[in-house]
Design a protein around this motif. Structure first.
Motif, PDB file in Angstrom:
ATOM      1  N   ALA A   1       0.820  -1.208   0.000  1.00  0.00           N
ATOM      2  CA  ALA A   1       0.000   0.000   0.000  1.00  0.00           C
ATOM      3  C   ALA A   1       0.856   1.261   0.000  1.00  0.00           C
ATOM      4  O   ALA A   1       0.530   2.253  -0.674  1.00  0.00           O
ATOM      5  N   LEU A   2       1.969   1.237   0.723  1.00  0.00           N
ATOM      6  CA  LEU A   2       2.835   2.413   0.790  1.00  0.00           C
ATOM      7  C   LEU A   2       3.565   2.685  -0.523  1.00  0.00           C
ATOM      8  O   LEU A   2       4.040   3.800  -0.739  1.00  0.00           O
ATOM      9  N   SER A   3       3.647   1.692  -1.389  1.00  0.00           N
ATOM     10  CA  SER A   3       4.258   1.919  -2.698  1.00  0.00           C
ATOM     11  C   SER A   3       3.374   2.807  -3.569  1.00  0.00           C
ATOM     12  O   SER A   3       3.838   3.350  -4.581  1.00  0.00           O
ATOM     13  N   ARG A   4       2.100   2.969  -3.166  1.00  0.00           N
ATOM     14  CA  ARG A   4       1.154   3.761  -3.953  1.00  0.00           C
ATOM     15  C   ARG A   4       0.818   5.096  -3.297  1.00  0.00           C
ATOM     16  O   ARG A   4       0.293   5.992  -3.954  1.00  0.00           O
ATOM     17  N   GLN A   5       1.097   5.253  -1.999  1.00  0.00           N
ATOM     18  CA  GLN A   5       0.644   6.464  -1.308  1.00  0.00           C
ATOM     19  C   GLN A   5       1.389   6.665  -0.009  1.00  0.00           C
ATOM     20  O   GLN A   5       2.128   5.799   0.439  1.00  0.00           O
ATOM     21  N   ARG A   6       1.177   7.862   0.573  1.00  0.00           N
ATOM     22  CA  ARG A   6       1.642   8.191   1.907  1.00  0.00           C
ATOM     23  C   ARG A   6       0.444   8.650   2.727  1.00  0.00           C
ATOM     24  O   ARG A   6      -0.640   8.861   2.186  1.00  0.00           O
ATOM     25  N   LEU A   7       0.647   8.807   4.019  1.00  0.00           N
ATOM     26  CA  LEU A   7      -0.395   9.372   4.870  1.00  0.00           C
ATOM     27  C   LEU A   7      -0.297  10.895   4.773  1.00  0.00           C
ATOM     28  O   LEU A   7       0.756  11.469   5.040  1.00  0.00           O
ATOM     29  N   THR A   8      -1.394  11.533   4.404  1.00  0.00           N
ATOM     30  CA  THR A   8      -1.373  12.979   4.189  1.00  0.00           C
ATOM     31  C   THR A   8      -2.136  13.762   5.254  1.00  0.00           C
ATOM     32  O   THR A   8      -1.968  14.974   5.356  1.00  0.00           O
ATOM     33  N   PHE A   9      -2.973  13.104   6.038  1.00  0.00           N
ATOM     34  CA  PHE A   9      -3.713  13.813   7.082  1.00  0.00           C
ATOM     35  C   PHE A   9      -2.858  13.933   8.346  1.00  0.00           C
ATOM     36  O   PHE A   9      -1.765  13.350   8.421  1.00  0.00           O
ATOM     37  N   PRO A  10      -3.311  14.689   9.359  1.00  0.00           N
ATOM     38  CA  PRO A  10      -2.523  14.833  10.588  1.00  0.00           C
ATOM     39  C   PRO A  10      -2.332  13.499  11.311  1.00  0.00           C
ATOM     40  O   PRO A  10      -3.275  12.722  11.484  1.00  0.00           O
TER      41      PRO A  10
END
Length: 314
Positions: free
Chosen positions: A238-247
């Motif tokens: 999952a992390l290969s497609r995105q990062r956490l962007t909220f607080p």
């Protein structure tokens, strides 16, 4: 109707908390137990606990949130009064169950706060349902593939914090050795990993031991560790497609297992802050509930940076 679902673990006595109600919901085919209170129209906060606990890990924190928030503590599959399925304990599968439970309760956007194995699940949930989370708080957790060390330390001063990961991974043997000794095992965890003396009492030991001993609770609890490799694989996929962007808030403690939760999560998050609570070991919500409630309230009210340390208090 979810309110018609019966308690799947009736042999385990229920513990009531003033101002809160018990309910069971169908969470993608698994019946999960939730304890709900606070402001029905307020911002929702979902609380997840870890091993060897259940929702009661948050019972000292929950009353401090009710003035402003809709508070929902959920037992993970296999915990407390939730159903104990035979399989499906990787954190992405469980995350889907938890998110389904929250939706069934009628909440579609929420803050997610989690400790220990609850934080494993919460991290995976955040990766899969980011658009429906307001923010994420993770407390002292070795998350598979993220904050969990690759090797178990051999230094006795540190080994007692993580040795059980390898033990719990062994098929069948822990169940053989621990059958009938659940209370001794729960007692060791709840005393060896706390800094504040007297945090847990005999009632706590009895409750958590009974939860492990009832209807396959120990097997289900160990299943999270046995699925840790699959959880880590799915996390990195999952992390290969995105990062956490909220607080995101990483809460550490002065004597916990992960020295700096925020630094450990920082490579995968764009908006992260850290906070250290003094005079606490691993079981931060039990040891310093007022400090935890204050930190959560500040973070969720502002949705931005909080102080890097938080004064203790009982």
């Amino acid at each position: 109707m979810s309110d018609l679902i019966s308690n799947p673990v009736p042999a385990l006595p229920l513990h009531d908390l003033d101002g809160f109600t018990h309910r069971w919901v169908d969470a993608g085919g698994v019946h999960l137990h939730a304890v709900e209170g606070g402001q029905p129209k307020g911002p929702a906060v979902v609380l997840l606990a870890g091993f060897p606990q259940n929702w009661r890990a948050w019972e000292k924190v929950m009353p401090g949130l009710t003035d402003r928030f809709h508070v929902i503590a959920i037992d993970l599959p296999g915990q407390g009064h939730s159903e104990r399925p035979d399989d499906g304990y990787d954190t992405h599968t469980v995350a889907a169950n938890v998110h389904a439970a929250v939706a069934e309760i009628g909440v579609h956007e929420y803050w997610l706060v989690a400790h220990d194995i609850g934080a494993w699940v919460a991290f995976s949930l955040a990766l899969n349902y980011q658009s429906q989370l307001r923010g994420l708080v993770l407390l002292d957790a070795g998350i598979p593939g993220i904050t969990l060390p690759e090797t178990v330390p051999t230094d006795p001063a540190r080994a007692h914090k993580t040795w059980h990961f390898a033990f719990h991974l062994v098929p069948d043997l822990p169940e053989i050795l621990l059958a009938g000794r659940e209370r001794e095992y729960a007692h060791w965890f709840l005393t060896a990993k706390t800094f504040a003396p007297g945090t847990f009492d005999e009632t706590d030991f009895d409750h958590y031991a009974a939860a492990l001993a009832t209807d396959g609770g120990l097997r289900a609890s160990l299943a999270y560790y046995r699925a840790a490799h699959e959880s880590a694989r799915k996390n990195h996929q999952a992390l290969s497609r995105q990062r956490l962007t909220f607080p995101v808030l990483g809460i550490s403690s002065s004597h916990g297992s992960i020295p700096d939760m925020a630094a450990s999560i920082n490579p995968w998050a764009d908006n992260i802050t850290g906070l250290t609570i003094p005079d606490a070991g691993h079981f931060i919500p039990d040891e310093q509930p007022e400090a935890v409630a204050a930190a959560l309230t500040t973070f969720m009210a502002n949705g931005r940076n909080t102080p890097e340390t938080c004064s203790g208090g009982r």
